[in-house]
Design an enzyme around this catalytic site. Structure first.
Site, PDB file in Angstrom:
ATOM      1  N   SER A 218      15.134 -76.585 126.491  1.00 47.74           N
ATOM      2  CA  SER A 218      16.388 -77.331 126.588  1.00 47.74           C
ATOM      3  C   SER A 218      16.078 -78.688 127.206  1.00 47.74           C
ATOM      4  CB  SER A 218      17.411 -76.550 127.416  1.00 47.74           C
ATOM      5  OG  SER A 218      18.676 -77.186 127.384  1.00 47.74           O
ATOM      6  N   HIS A 245      17.544 -76.789 122.374  1.00 49.08           N
ATOM      7  CA  HIS A 245      18.955 -77.122 122.536  1.00 49.08           C
ATOM      8  C   HIS A 245      19.145 -78.604 122.229  1.00 49.08           C
ATOM      9  CE1 HIS A 245      19.423 -73.632 125.678  1.00 49.08           C
ATOM     10  NE2 HIS A 245      19.143 -73.198 124.462  1.00 49.08           N
ATOM     11  N   ASP A 341      18.967 -68.861 128.838  1.00 49.56           N
ATOM     12  CA  ASP A 341      18.650 -68.609 127.436  1.00 49.56           C
ATOM     13  C   ASP A 341      17.140 -68.437 127.306  1.00 49.56           C
ATOM     14  OD1 ASP A 341      18.992 -68.324 124.695  1.00 49.56           O
ATOM     15  OD2 ASP A 341      18.936 -70.470 124.309  1.00 49.56           O
TER      16      ASP A 341
END
EC number: 3.1.1.61
Length: 402
Positions: A218, A245, A341
């Site tokens: 991310s 992400h 995540d």
């Protein structure tokens, strides 16, 4: 050739900017400020937009912010030199994706032209990740609300994991206990659900000799992934899946950037694309990257719809799908980012006998995703980015040689 869309409300500024850009190798398209800039953005696809205003600099910055939220493109605003407004608005509203130049007087046009060309070149070379952050911030501001990525706590369903400290320590194949897939029903791409469970398939297919690598990240991830691809050797013949992400407007550019620096063929896939060695698949920003197995035993991309309960694309979805569909050498990597995540994904890859790697704290821009993965006890190695490719090669070479 760099394409520049010039939006202005002044014939004089149009002439000054046009003459300055004429000195460089640019494809210049002009339009009036009272026209709809979005229409021209869609039809011309510029690399940089310049917005020239004669009255209020804040008006030009407001237009730039709206364009950034809907049609993200690096933008240069030319307007009156109002220092206070410039400092306040640029710092808060543009996040480095918009630059500002003061309107030149008649005796300043030559110096202005030089600075204009330099600024346009810098904006055209803007990093995709920087533009993505600016787009997200501008979108949130235009909606009048914060849009922090939704996070959902995922249950720890893998037990007894052991952390290893050596890059040369690989899992014992005899100890492997592959995750059996949970049946799901295939539907049209736009109707696919996006469970964290593995894809619908049996495991009666030919073994995969080349390794499969899943990379999740991310905040801070794009530059790290670019470094990985710049040094990952094609001789490894891996199939690589990337869950970064990132908003959907940027994942095609991200894939193209990785393709430009890599020995691998890097693409943003379409639904049904066949997985193959020496190819990397970057998850589109508006869906999760899953896997399905066709009637011939071929593994194919399954793009799963965003479900609103986790970041999109989801690291967990991709890793758990791969864990249930791949029976060859397997490696899961989690890099810098906020949230958890990747926790279920790393657990699934470990449970399937794969090798797992997390970025170390000292080099992580945000030590959230790696930290949560490490806490599960399912991470085999914790390394800095400079050691990542070597660690992957060592782990996968040990698997292939068995």
């Amino acid at each position: 050739m760099t394409r520049v869309l010039v939006v202005d409300d002044s014939p004089r500024l149009r002439s000054v900017i046009g003459n300055a850009l004429a000195t460089g190798d640019y494809d210049v398209v002009t339009t009036r400020l009272d026209d709809d800039p979005h229409t021209h953005l869609e039809s011309t696809g510029p690399d940089v937009v310049t917005i020239a205003v004669t009255d209020q600099l804040a008006d030009g910055l407001e237009i730039a912010q709206r364009l950034l939220a809907t049609s993200p493109t690096p933008t240069l605003v030319v307007g009156p030199d109002e220092t206070a407004d410039r400092a306040r608005t640029v710092d808060v509203a543009t996040h480095d994706a918009v630059d500002v130049l003061a309107t030149p007087s008649d005796d300043e046009t030559e110096a202005f032209g030089t600075e204009l060309v330099e600024t346009v070149d810098e904006l055209a070379a803007m990093d995709v990740a920087t533009l993505a952050v600016a787009h997200t911030a501008a979108t949130a501001r235009s909606l009048g609300t914060s849009r922090a990525a939704p996070q959902r706590a995922l249950a720890d369903d893998a037990r007894g994991c052991v952390t290893r400290s050596s890059a040369n320590t690989t899992p014992d194949r005899a100890d492997r206990s592959p995750v059996e897939p949970t049946p799901t029903h295939a539907t049209a791409p736009e109707q696919r659900s996006s469970p964290v469970s593995a894809p619908s398939t049996t495991r009666e297919h030919s073994p995969v000799d080349s390794p499969t690598i899943v990379v999740g990240a991310s905040t801070g991830g794009p530059s790290l992934i670019e470094r990985l691809f710049a040094t990952l050797p094609a001789a490894l013949e891996a199939t690589v899946l990337v869950a970064q992400h990132m908003p959907e407007a940027f994942t095609p550019r991200f894939a193209a950037r990785l393709d430009a620096v890599s020995e691998y063929d890097v693409i943003e896939p379409t639904d049904g694309d066949r997985l193959r060695p020496e190819t990397a698949f970057v998850a589109p920003g508006n869906s999760h990257l899953g896997i399905e197995i066709d009637s011939d035993g071929h593994r194919r991309v399954a793009l799963l719809e965003e479900d609103g309960r986790r970041p999109t694309p989801s690291i967990d979805v991709t890793m758990t799908q791969v864990a249930g569909a791949i029976d060859g050498p397997l490696c899961g990597v989690v890099l810098s980012g906020m949230g958890r995540d990747g926790v279920a994904g790393i657990q699934a890859i470990k449970a399937a006998g794969g090798y797992t790697i997390a970025q170390n704290e000292a080099t992580s821009s945000v030590f959230g995703i790696p930290a949560k993965a490490i806490e599960t006890g399912c991470v085999d190695d914790i390394v800095p980015p400079d050691a990542l490719v070597e660690t992957i090669i060592d782990a996968m070479a040990g698997e292939i040689d068995e």
